[in-house]
Design an enzyme around this catalytic site. Structure first.
Site, mmCIF file in Angstrom:
data_model
loop_
_atom_site.group_PDB
_atom_site.id
_atom_site.type_symbol
_atom_site.label_atom_id
_atom_site.label_comp_id
_atom_site.label_asym_id
_atom_site.label_seq_id
_atom_site.Cartn_x
_atom_site.Cartn_y
_atom_site.Cartn_z
ATOM 1 N N GLU A 31 0.944 -1.201 -0.087
ATOM 2 C CA GLU A 31 0.092 -0.112 -0.042
ATOM 3 C C GLU A 31 0.800 1.380 -0.148
ATOM 4 O O GLU A 31 0.626 2.207 0.956
ATOM 5 C CB GLU A 31 -0.906 -0.085 1.216
ATOM 6 C CG GLU A 31 -1.939 -1.201 1.211
ATOM 7 C CD GLU A 31 -2.994 -1.148 2.095
ATOM 8 O OE1 GLU A 31 -2.905 0.010 3.031
ATOM 9 O OE2 GLU A 31 -3.940 -1.928 2.101
ATOM 10 N N GLU A 74 -5.278 -8.638 0.749
ATOM 11 C CA GLU A 74 -6.029 -8.311 1.813
ATOM 12 C C GLU A 74 -7.371 -7.992 1.687
ATOM 13 O O GLU A 74 -7.568 -7.369 0.438
ATOM 14 C CB GLU A 74 -5.467 -6.866 2.569
ATOM 15 C CG GLU A 74 -4.183 -7.329 3.356
ATOM 16 C CD GLU A 74 -3.650 -5.844 3.882
ATOM 17 O OE1 GLU A 74 -4.551 -5.183 4.332
ATOM 18 O OE2 GLU A 74 -2.543 -5.648 3.963
HETATM 19 C C1 BGP Z 1 -4.311 -2.050 5.228
HETATM 20 C C2 BGP Z 1 -3.109 -2.166 6.048
HETATM 21 C C3 BGP Z 1 -2.999 -3.400 6.972
HETATM 22 C C4 BGP Z 1 -4.199 -3.346 8.054
HETATM 23 C C5 BGP Z 1 -5.555 -2.937 7.332
HETATM 24 C C6 BGP Z 1 -6.442 -2.761 8.108
HETATM 25 O O1 BGP Z 1 -4.445 -0.735 4.886
HETATM 26 O O2 BGP Z 1 -2.232 -2.703 4.890
HETATM 27 O O3 BGP Z 1 -1.938 -3.162 7.765
HETATM 28 O O4 BGP Z 1 -3.839 -2.412 9.252
HETATM 29 O O5 BGP Z 1 -5.597 -1.920 6.494
HETATM 30 O O6 BGP Z 1 -6.545 -1.245 8.861
HETATM 31 P P1 BGP Z 1 -6.896 -0.744 10.232
HETATM 32 O O7 BGP Z 1 -6.156 -1.457 11.212
HETATM 33 O O8 BGP Z 1 -6.824 0.654 10.103
HETATM 34 O O9 BGP Z 1 -8.403 -1.214 10.356
#
Ligand code: BGP
Length: 479
Positions: A170, A379
């Site tokens: 990201e 993800e």
């Molecule tokens: C993505 C990231 C992850 C994870 C996920 C959930 O952007 O790659 O590392 O954190 O989001 O985000 P959050 O923890 O803010 O809900």
């Protein structure tokens, strides 16, 4: 298209789950690890939810065997994890810390012994602080050399066993939150620097992919892009144009560079006229073209809906919900280009993230049409409050519903002809959410860790654990 029958998932489909070093490992200053930008940032008062940090996180560093055992019990085909750069190079460059390599070697071997394909993310946001201090990290072109050196070290150490690699996780998010909203390290707000940092990161990404070809010739590599497909709020042409603007400036800006080594035209002209386009040196575009990935990694959580935003008096940066109180997020935008607007057709989570499984299918098709690359969904998942009952059960039916609807949508995309390599649910165990502590949970496995007090970090299988196990067993037929 409405299909009568859906195509089956490919036989070798990689059903998986994902994590990131800083969010799970802990052991922040153990076995020779250097300090990362996150180790430093979380210590600044007010930056994270209740001051949470990853000093211990969910202690995966010491419990990885137990975690891999749980993955094996679930039948995971793949596990995506990241390497902490400062474990390998405590100063970002120079001397290698053997104990850091040992840890990931052990983890990789453990996964392979349990027939779980490792997917290694090289960079998931934890930059060695030494590089930030020395030359501003991503702000300098010097990062290209140090990043490539770090990558080659990993290729040499693990390339014999690891065949799937994610270069940058990201890039669009760590640069935006680091240099536009100041919510992540280094906590800066500077639009010109934001685009320059991105140019350096894209060059580093390309250099890493170029080097990969000679070190891991039988491997596959790609970046993971946080893709939020843009919708137009109405069929008014000005809203459609706003969505086009957003798609180009917030998505094509990165994916075009990854795939073709070119910046999208209208976005480039817009930034140039504002005086914030990145400075491109001779040879840069050639290098970018040499870094074509094997797949596009896609982190998909939600779509975003846009409408016209007036040039004068328009909406700009708005508050982001990191409290878990529904309805507290505000619209954001760029005057003259677009502004976000709530999509009334979609339900939202307690953190105001839209729940839109069809958006995933739409996004997969857009990427396929534009870039003609296979896709790894690196993800996707649901962050929610979970409750451990007295008998130890965690009934996360809402998570099952979320993942099931997204898996169906992927199957529809596969039927449409999209080539999807795998699906990594975020996340395997509960873990530290960068800004939301431990109350926003994503895992199939509950971890008894909280913002305050002592907790025993024990692992407990949620209802979704058993459900996903059955999905994997049936290769997605049993939804
Ligand atoms: C993505 C990231 C992850 C994870 C996920 C959930 O952007 O790659 O590392 O954190 O989001 O985000 P959050 O923890 O803010 O809900």
């Amino acid at each position: 298209m409405l299909h009568e029958n859906l195509k089956s998932f490919p036989k070798d489909f990689l059903w998986g789950a994902a994590s990131a070093a800083y969010q799970i490992e802990g052991a922040w200053n153990i076995d020779g690890k250097g300090i990362s930008n996150w180790d430093k940032f979380v210590r600044i008062p007010g930056k994270t939810f209740k001051g949470t940090n990853g000093d211990i996180a969910v202690d995966h560093y010491h419990r990885y065997k137990e975690d891999v055992q749980l993955m094996a019990e679930m039948g995971l085909k793949t596990y995506r994890f990241s390497v902490a750069w400062s474990r390998i190079f405590p100063n970002g460059k120079g001397e290698i810390n053997q104990k850091g390599l040992d840890f990931y070697n052990d983890l990789i071997n453990e996964l392979i012994e349990h027939h779980i394909e490792p997917i290694l993310t090289i960079y998931h946001w934890d930059l060695p602080q030494a590089l930030q201090d020395e030359y501003g990290g991503w702000e300098s072109r010097q990062i290209i050399k140090d990043f490539t050196n770090y990558c080659i070290t990993l290729y040499k150490a693990f390339g014999d066993r690891v065949k799937y690699w994610v270069s940058l996780n990201e890039q669009n998010v760590f640069t935006r939150l680091g240099y536009q909203t100041a919510m992540h390290p280094p906590g800066v707000k500077d639009d010109k620097l934001f685009y320059q940092v991105n140019h350096h990161a894209s060059l580093a990404n390309a250099a890493a992919i170029k080097a990969f070809r000679s070190h891991v010739p039988d491997g596959k590599i790609g970046p993971s892009f946080a893709y939020s497909p843009a919708y137009a709020a109405t069929s008014k042409p000005e809203d459609v144009l706003a969505a086009e603007n957003a798609e180009e400036l917030a998505s094509h800006w990165w994916m075009d560079v990854y795939t073709w080594g070119t910046y999208p035209q209208a976005a480039w002209n817009y930034l140039e006229r504002k005086g914030i386009a990145p400075e491109v040196e001779e040879g840069d575009l050639e290098l970018l073209k040499e870094g074509k990935p094997d797949f596009m990694g896609v982190n998909y959580y939600q779509t975003t809906t846009f409408e016209k935003n007036p040039l004068h008096g328009g909406t700009s940066e708005g508050h982001f919900n990191t409290s878990g109180e529904k309805g507290t997020s505000e619209d954001t935008g760029i005057p003259g280009l677009y502004k976000t607007v709530r999509n009334e057709n979609l339900n939202r989570t307690n953190w105001d993230w839209n729940i839109d499984p069809q958006g995933l299918r739409i996004g997969l098709r857009r990427i396929t049409n534009r870039y003609k690359l296979p896709i790894l969904i690196s993800e996707n998942g649901l962050g929610e409050y979970d409750k451990a009952e007295e008998d130890g059960s965690i009934n996360d039916d809402y998570r099952i519903e979320y993942i099931e609807s997204h898996v169906k949508s992927i199957q529809e995309a596969v039927t449409d002809g999209v080539e999807v390599i795998g699906y990594c649910v975020w996340s395997f165990t509960d873990l530290l959410s960068w800004l939301n502590g431990y109350k926003k949970r994503y895992g199939f496995v509950y971890v008894n860790q909280h913002e305050e007090g002592e907790h025993d970090l024990r692992r407990m299988k949620k209802k979704s654990f058993y459900w996903y196990k059955a999905v994997i067993e049936s290769n997605g037929e049993n939804l």
